[in-house]
Write a protein that holds these residues in place. Structure first.
Motif, PDB file in Angstrom:
ATOM      1  N   THR A   1       0.813  -1.208   0.000  1.00  0.00           N
ATOM      2  CA  THR A   1       0.000   0.000   0.000  1.00  0.00           C
ATOM      3  C   THR A   1       0.850   1.263   0.000  1.00  0.00           C
ATOM      4  OG1 THR A   1      -1.715  -1.195   1.206  1.00  0.00           O
ATOM      5  CG2 THR A   1      -1.902   1.202   1.161  1.00  0.00           C
ATOM      6  N   VAL A   2       1.862   1.326   0.871  1.00  0.00           N
ATOM      7  CA  VAL A   2       2.709   2.522   0.971  1.00  0.00           C
ATOM      8  C   VAL A   2       4.173   2.129   0.853  1.00  0.00           C
ATOM      9  CG1 VAL A   2       1.041   3.795   2.367  1.00  0.00           C
ATOM     10  CG2 VAL A   2       2.773   2.391   3.502  1.00  0.00           C
ATOM     11  N   GLY A   3       5.010   3.142   0.613  1.00  0.00           N
ATOM     12  CA  GLY A   3       6.420   2.893   0.374  1.00  0.00           C
ATOM     13  C   GLY A   3       7.143   2.272   1.541  1.00  0.00           C
ATOM     14  N   SER A   4       6.836   2.714   2.754  1.00  0.00           N
ATOM     15  CA  SER A   4       7.540   2.179   3.934  1.00  0.00           C
ATOM     16  C   SER A   4       7.368   0.671   4.037  1.00  0.00           C
ATOM     17  CB  SER A   4       7.027   2.854   5.202  1.00  0.00           C
ATOM     18  OG  SER A   4       7.393   4.219   5.243  1.00  0.00           O
ATOM     19  N   GLU A   5       6.171   0.170   3.709  1.00  0.00           N
ATOM     20  CA  GLU A   5       5.929  -1.277   3.719  1.00  0.00           C
ATOM     21  C   GLU A   5       6.824  -1.995   2.710  1.00  0.00           C
ATOM     22  OE1 GLU A   5       1.583  -2.791   4.211  1.00  0.00           O
ATOM     23  OE2 GLU A   5       1.523  -0.994   2.963  1.00  0.00           O
ATOM     24  N   ALA A   6       6.888  -1.442   1.510  1.00  0.00           N
ATOM     25  CA  ALA A   6       7.658  -2.087   0.454  1.00  0.00           C
ATOM     26  C   ALA A   6       9.150  -2.102   0.783  1.00  0.00           C
ATOM     27  CB  ALA A   6       7.420  -1.384  -0.878  1.00  0.00           C
ATOM     28  N   VAL A   7       9.644  -1.027   1.412  1.00  0.00           N
ATOM     29  CA  VAL A   7      11.040  -1.012   1.869  1.00  0.00           C
ATOM     30  C   VAL A   7      11.269  -2.116   2.894  1.00  0.00           C
ATOM     31  CG1 VAL A   7      12.744   0.287   3.195  1.00  0.00           C
ATOM     32  CG2 VAL A   7      11.449   1.425   1.386  1.00  0.00           C
ATOM     33  N   HIS A   8      10.354  -2.208   3.848  1.00  0.00           N
ATOM     34  CA  HIS A   8      10.467  -3.232   4.892  1.00  0.00           C
ATOM     35  C   HIS A   8      10.522  -4.630   4.265  1.00  0.00           C
ATOM     36  CE1 HIS A   8      10.158  -4.497   9.055  1.00  0.00           C
ATOM     37  NE2 HIS A   8       9.197  -5.337   8.745  1.00  0.00           N
ATOM     38  N   ALA A   9       9.676  -4.857   3.260  1.00  0.00           N
ATOM     39  CA  ALA A   9       9.669  -6.151   2.580  1.00  0.00           C
ATOM     40  C   ALA A   9      10.983  -6.399   1.855  1.00  0.00           C
ATOM     41  CB  ALA A   9       8.500  -6.206   1.593  1.00  0.00           C
ATOM     42  N   ALA A  10      11.517  -5.365   1.210  1.00  0.00           N
ATOM     43  CA  ALA A  10      12.767  -5.523   0.463  1.00  0.00           C
ATOM     44  C   ALA A  10      13.927  -5.880   1.389  1.00  0.00           C
ATOM     45  CB  ALA A  10      13.076  -4.243  -0.299  1.00  0.00           C
ATOM     46  N   LEU A  11      14.010  -5.218   2.522  1.00  0.00           N
ATOM     47  CA  LEU A  11      15.119  -5.490   3.444  1.00  0.00           C
ATOM     48  C   LEU A  11      14.990  -6.878   4.060  1.00  0.00           C
ATOM     49  CD1 LEU A  11      15.538  -2.023   5.211  1.00  0.00           C
ATOM     50  CD2 LEU A  11      16.642  -2.900   3.139  1.00  0.00           C
ATOM     51  N   ARG A  12      13.764  -7.262   4.412  1.00  0.00           N
ATOM     52  CA  ARG A  12      13.575  -8.628   4.936  1.00  0.00           C
ATOM     53  C   ARG A  12      13.966  -9.657   3.884  1.00  0.00           C
ATOM     54  NH1 ARG A  12       7.759 -10.216   7.139  1.00  0.00           N
ATOM     55  NH2 ARG A  12       8.554  -9.132   8.995  1.00  0.00           N
TER      56      ARG A  12
ATOM     57  N   SER B   1      13.749  -3.474  -6.521  1.00  0.00           N
ATOM     58  CA  SER B   1      13.313  -2.085  -6.683  1.00  0.00           C
ATOM     59  C   SER B   1      12.015  -1.879  -5.921  1.00  0.00           C
ATOM     60  CB  SER B   1      13.077  -1.750  -8.158  1.00  0.00           C
ATOM     61  OG  SER B   1      14.228  -1.998  -8.940  1.00  0.00           O
ATOM     62  N   ILE B   2      11.851  -0.657  -5.424  1.00  0.00           N
ATOM     63  CA  ILE B   2      10.669  -0.293  -4.651  1.00  0.00           C
ATOM     64  C   ILE B   2       9.987   0.869  -5.373  1.00  0.00           C
ATOM     65  CG2 ILE B   2       9.840   0.536  -2.415  1.00  0.00           C
ATOM     66  CD1 ILE B   2      12.841  -0.507  -1.527  1.00  0.00           C
ATOM     67  N   PHE B   3       8.693   0.721  -5.631  1.00  0.00           N
ATOM     68  CA  PHE B   3       7.939   1.738  -6.354  1.00  0.00           C
ATOM     69  C   PHE B   3       6.731   2.186  -5.538  1.00  0.00           C
ATOM     70  CE2 PHE B   3      10.095  -0.798  -9.568  1.00  0.00           C
ATOM     71  CZ  PHE B   3      10.726   0.192 -10.307  1.00  0.00           C
TER      72      PHE B   3
ATOM     73  N   LYS C   1       4.031   6.106  -5.212  1.00  0.00           N
ATOM     74  CA  LYS C   1       3.708   7.449  -5.683  1.00  0.00           C
ATOM     75  C   LYS C   1       3.149   7.462  -7.099  1.00  0.00           C
ATOM     76  CE  LYS C   1       6.750   9.928  -2.465  1.00  0.00           C
ATOM     77  NZ  LYS C   1       5.700  10.390  -1.548  1.00  0.00           N
ATOM     78  N   ALA C   2       3.983   7.725  -8.110  1.00  0.00           N
ATOM     79  CA  ALA C   2       3.479   7.974  -9.467  1.00  0.00           C
ATOM     80  C   ALA C   2       2.859   6.750 -10.123  1.00  0.00           C
ATOM     81  CB  ALA C   2       4.607   8.514 -10.350  1.00  0.00           C
ATOM     82  N   MET C   3       3.052   5.557  -9.588  1.00  0.00           N
ATOM     83  CA  MET C   3       2.597   4.365 -10.304  1.00  0.00           C
ATOM     84  C   MET C   3       1.071   4.229 -10.315  1.00  0.00           C
ATOM     85  SD  MET C   3       3.471   1.020  -7.949  1.00  0.00           S
ATOM     86  CE  MET C   3       2.856  -0.082  -9.231  1.00  0.00           C
ATOM     87  N   ALA C   4       0.370   4.929  -9.428  1.00  0.00           N
ATOM     88  CA  ALA C   4      -1.088   4.789  -9.388  1.00  0.00           C
ATOM     89  C   ALA C   4      -1.792   6.131  -9.423  1.00  0.00           C
ATOM     90  CB  ALA C   4      -1.510   3.994  -8.161  1.00  0.00           C
ATOM     91  N   GLY C   5      -1.119   7.159  -9.897  1.00  0.00           N
ATOM     92  CA  GLY C   5      -1.766   8.445 -10.097  1.00  0.00           C
ATOM     93  C   GLY C   5      -2.284   9.103  -8.836  1.00  0.00           C
ATOM     94  N   GLY C   6      -1.811   8.671  -7.684  1.00  0.00           N
ATOM     95  CA  GLY C   6      -2.235   9.270  -6.432  1.00  0.00           C
ATOM     96  C   GLY C   6      -2.947   8.319  -5.492  1.00  0.00           C
ATOM     97  N   MET C   7      -3.377   7.169  -5.977  1.00  0.00           N
ATOM     98  CA  MET C   7      -3.947   6.159  -5.085  1.00  0.00           C
ATOM     99  C   MET C   7      -2.816   5.443  -4.347  1.00  0.00           C
ATOM    100  SD  MET C   7      -7.253   6.216  -5.166  1.00  0.00           S
ATOM    101  CE  MET C   7      -7.747   4.624  -4.517  1.00  0.00           C
ATOM    102  N   PRO C   8      -3.072   4.990  -3.108  1.00  0.00           N
ATOM    103  CA  PRO C   8      -1.999   4.369  -2.317  1.00  0.00           C
ATOM    104  C   PRO C   8      -1.680   2.951  -2.776  1.00  0.00           C
ATOM    105  CG  PRO C   8      -4.046   4.401  -1.056  1.00  0.00           C
ATOM    106  CD  PRO C   8      -4.315   5.157  -2.324  1.00  0.00           C
ATOM    107  N   VAL C   9      -0.696   2.847  -3.642  1.00  0.00           N
ATOM    108  CA  VAL C   9      -0.193   1.563  -4.126  1.00  0.00           C
ATOM    109  C   VAL C   9       1.326   1.641  -4.140  1.00  0.00           C
ATOM    110  CG1 VAL C   9      -0.062  -0.054  -6.066  1.00  0.00           C
ATOM    111  CG2 VAL C   9      -2.211   1.138  -5.586  1.00  0.00           C
ATOM    112  N   SER C  10       1.976   0.630  -3.622  1.00  0.00           N
ATOM    113  CA  SER C  10       3.427   0.511  -3.763  1.00  0.00           C
ATOM    114  C   SER C  10       3.738  -0.907  -4.211  1.00  0.00           C
ATOM    115  CB  SER C  10       4.148   0.832  -2.449  1.00  0.00           C
ATOM    116  OG  SER C  10       3.820  -0.103  -1.435  1.00  0.00           O
ATOM    117  N   ALA C  11       4.975  -1.111  -4.643  1.00  0.00           N
ATOM    118  CA  ALA C  11       5.345  -2.425  -5.158  1.00  0.00           C
ATOM    119  C   ALA C  11       6.804  -2.724  -4.874  1.00  0.00           C
ATOM    120  CB  ALA C  11       5.081  -2.505  -6.653  1.00  0.00           C
ATOM    121  N   LEU C  12       7.068  -3.975  -4.593  1.00  0.00           N
ATOM    122  CA  LEU C  12       8.424  -4.509  -4.558  1.00  0.00           C
ATOM    123  C   LEU C  12       8.592  -5.360  -5.803  1.00  0.00           C
ATOM    124  CD1 LEU C  12      11.154  -5.345  -3.269  1.00  0.00           C
ATOM    125  CD2 LEU C  12       9.882  -7.113  -2.015  1.00  0.00           C
TER     126      LEU C  12
END
Length: 433
Positions: free
Chosen positions: A114-125, A269-271, A273-284
């Motif tokens: 959903t948000v960037g902090s989550e995706a970072v956490h997933a990447a580091l784990r 890579s962690i994405f 912001k711009a990937m969903a035009g303003g809706m809360p989506v992030s990706a690993l």
């Protein structure tokens, strides 16, 4: 211009009674009354008092296509009518994952958050699970979310941060759990000698090097020529994963993010912001050999709102435009950004104000400084940030909204006339400082 802020003041007074600090994110704290937005469209926002602003904050970067682009709004409305949350799989997430893998050089597998902090956490784990190592190397001045393990040395007081060539880990907040910094190595950005020394010292212990490929949370600092290629080679030599935090740069600098723009492919890579035009989506996203540790169940990754269908609908509509209209989108972003940068430089020169305007174009930074370049956090810390705060306030009074620290985001909706109006407002604002 003097803005009427009567309604905003009343709202803020009430907010301070019921919302901790009066705002819902520390990034929105201001010295005066915060901006209360009523609506947004294209390159403009309207506040609750009826004031209108040319917007270069764009939701801290997500509104790459401008506010409320029709294809995204229509996709969101259609999906809301079909369902808001399933906690189950759906066809759109498959289509979005396939498109991300086609667009992004490093992406062979994707997991949504959903948000960037989550995706970072997933990447580091995932990096720790894949390498069976514990240490993470991050760079001073780089921001990777507000969670405890990485909220170190983002904008530390220089007198607490240690030598420039060997920074120490400075916690970003009270209440951080003791011990997180034990597995965190802090390195200066754009200093290959320091990075080589640290990686040699901790050989066999570093799971990942994480970096913003263009540093946008501390100015808009591009890597020195050849720097990231050397980082890539060092990581390969040490068996360390390279993680690009593309929360800001992803899909903003190129369809494939900064990694396409710079020609360097990370492992993960962690994405956002711009990937969903303003809706809360992030990706690993990342290489299959690494991401399949999630597939095999070795590394846990979960979330009720992962691939939430409304957000994914927005991502599908946004990425389709960025992919299929790439020449028009990115040609416009770079051209408009460079034109505005040139106009701001000329205005500062004419006013005799020492200012550096630097960055790729779709995102850039203004600095009050005599320096010819800003290469790392220490350089950024030496600029006149108090003056930048005053400029931000002066621009708001003239109907221009930028990120208070001096960062500017461009959208495809900013026109040549908007740029001319912004330069005029900027020129007038400089005269008041």
């Amino acid at each position: 211009m003097t803005r009427n802020l009567d309604v905003s003041r009343d709202l803020y007074a009430t907010a301070q009674r019921f919302i901790a600090g009066g705002v819902s994110s520390d990034a929105r704290r201001t010295a005066g009354v915060p901006l209360y937005v009523d609506r947004a469209a294209g390159a403009r926002i309207w506040d609750v008092d009826g004031n209108v602003y040319l917007d270069y904050v764009l939701g801290q970067g997500p509104a790459l296509l401008g506010h409320c682009p029709a294809p995204v709004a229509e996709a969101v409305a259609a999906q809301v009518a079909r369902g808001i949350v399933y906690s189950a799989q759906h066809a759109a997430e498959v289509r979005v994952a396939e498109r991300v893998c086609a667009m992004v050089p490093s992406a062979e597998r994707v997991r949504f958050n959903t948000v960037g902090s989550e995706a970072v956490h997933a990447a580091l784990r995932l990096a720790r699970g894949y390498t069976e190592r514990s240490k993470i190397l991050k760079f001073e001045g780089h921001y990777h979310g507000w969670l405890d393990p990485v909220l170190y040395s983002v904008h530390p007081a220089v007198d607490l941060a240690g030598p420039a060539a060997a920074p120490v880990a400075v916690p970003g907040t009270a209440g951080q759990q003791h011990g997180h910094s034990d597995d965190l190595i802090i390195c200066p950005w754009n200093d290959l000698e320091a990075l080589t020394r640290l990686m040699d010292r901790h050989a066999g212990q570093i799971a990942a090097v994480i970096t913003e490929p263009v540093l946008c949370n501390t100015g808009a600092i591009e890597p020195d020529p050849g720097y990231l290629r050397a980082v890539r080679e060092l990581c390969d030599r040490h068996g360390t994963l390279l993680i690009f935090d593309e929360i800001i740069t992803g899909f903003r600098l190129a369809p494939g993010g900064a990694q396409e723009y710079l020609g360097i492919t990370p492992d993960l890579s962690i994405f956002g912001k711009a990937m969903a035009g303003g809706m809360p989506v992030s990706a690993l996203a990342g290489k299959a050999a690494v991401m399949d540790h999630i597939s095999a169940g070795k590394v846990a990754h979960a979330g009720t709102f992962n691939s939430q269908p409304v957000g994914i609908a927005a991502a599908e509509a946004t990425l389709r435009i960025l992919d299929e209209q790439r020449e028009e989108v990115y040609g416009t972003l770079f051209a408009r950004g460079e034109a505005l940068m040139d106009g701001l430089r000329a205005a500062a020169d004419k006013a005799g104000v020492p200012m550096l305007v630097a960055g790729p174009g779709p995102v850039f930074q203004t600095y009050f400084t005599d320096a010819r370049a800003v290469r790392d956090y220490r350089d950024f810390a030496a600029t006149d940030r108090a003056m930048m705060t005053r400029l931000h306030a002066a621009l708001l009074e003239r109907g221009v909204n930028m990120v208070p620290r001096g960062l500017w985001f461009m959208s495809t909706e900013h026109t040549e006339a908007d740029i001319a109006a912004t330069v005029d407002a900027f020129t007038d604002a400089l005269g008041t400082l």
